[in-house]
Design an enzyme around this catalytic site. Structure first.
Site, PDB file in Angstrom:
ATOM      1  N   ASP A  91       0.841  -1.201   0.000  1.00 19.09           N
ATOM      2  CA  ASP A  91       0.000   0.000   0.000  1.00 19.09           C
ATOM      3  C   ASP A  91       0.876   1.250   0.000  1.00 19.09           C
ATOM      4  OD1 ASP A  91       1.103  -0.229   2.502  1.00 19.09           O
ATOM      5  OD2 ASP A  91      -0.738   0.142   3.608  1.00 19.09           O
TER       6      ASP A  91
ATOM      7  N   ASP B 296       2.041   4.619   2.041  1.00 15.54           N
ATOM      8  CA  ASP B 296       2.057   5.155   3.392  1.00 15.54           C
ATOM      9  C   ASP B 296       1.235   6.455   3.424  1.00 15.54           C
ATOM     10  OD1 ASP B 296       3.078   4.461   5.979  1.00 15.54           O
ATOM     11  OD2 ASP B 296       4.333   6.244   5.906  1.00 15.54           O
TER      12      ASP B 296
END
Ligand SMILES: [Zn+2]
Length: 198
Positions: A135, A137
């Site tokens: 993903d 941050d």
């Protein structure tokens, strides 16, 4: 592992991206880390002798090369090098921290790589790592991040990454003979014990 006779270690880890261009699903082969952890053991004090080991190149460069070569054959998206910011956890970063990490040269962030990478050095084990990005941050606004509404997307990427990591490890096990030819960690350790002992 050392006591069992292991001389080469490949660590796998899951990371978040600090840069827009390093998209979720990408493999990153770390060549540097910045340690922000605290309170963890910092040394084995091998043989009760303090040795100031260099960490300019924390990862086995030969292993990095082989990992990159195998990633290329898999046709996956990967970055040949990368700097991992290692945070203490268990909490994730604030937006300000995340932006700071990117400004300081971090490419990805996680909670491992330290101290295991350094411990391997103290024991004379070649250490390499492969990170997969699940993903973005929080410093990068995105729908693919650790938030309740996108958790299913992140988990799906995590599962795809895990499966691709298993494929990579199978390829690396075939290359084991080549990987184990490297003696960079034992050579460096011998060199520094020689210096330390005058
Ligand atoms: Zn090595």
């Amino acid at each position: 592992m050392k006591s069992l006779g292991v001389r080469h270690v490949i660590g796998t880890c899951v990371v978040s991206s600090l840069r827009k261009e390093i998209e979720p699903g990408t493999f990153v082969v770390p060549n540097q880390f910045i340690n922000f952890t605290w309170g963890r053991d910092d040394t084995f004090e091998v043989d009760h002798q303090l040795v100031h080991l260099p960490m300019a190149q924390p990862y086995c460069e030969q292993m990095q090369g082989i990992v990159n070569r195998e990633l290329k054959t898999m046709g996956v998206s990967y970055r040949a090098t990368g700097t991992v910011i290692v945070i203490q956890g268990p909490r994730f970063s604030t937006i300000a921290e995340s932006k700071m990490f990117a400004l300081w040269g971090g490419d990805v962030v996680n909670m491992t790589q330290y101290p295991e990478c350094y411990f391997a050095h103290e024991l004379g084990l070649c250490y390499g790592a492969v990170a997969t990005v699940t993903d973005y941050d929080v410093g990068i606004p995105s729908a693919i991040s650790m938030q309740a509404e996108s958790i299913e997307i992140v988990l799906a990427i995590f599962r795809r990454n895990t499966s691709a990591t298993v494929t990579l490890l199978e390829k690396l096990s075939v290359a084991a003979e080549e990987i184990t030819k490297c003696n960079c960690a034992t050579d460096r350790l011998a060199e520094y014990y020689k210096l330390a002992n005058g």
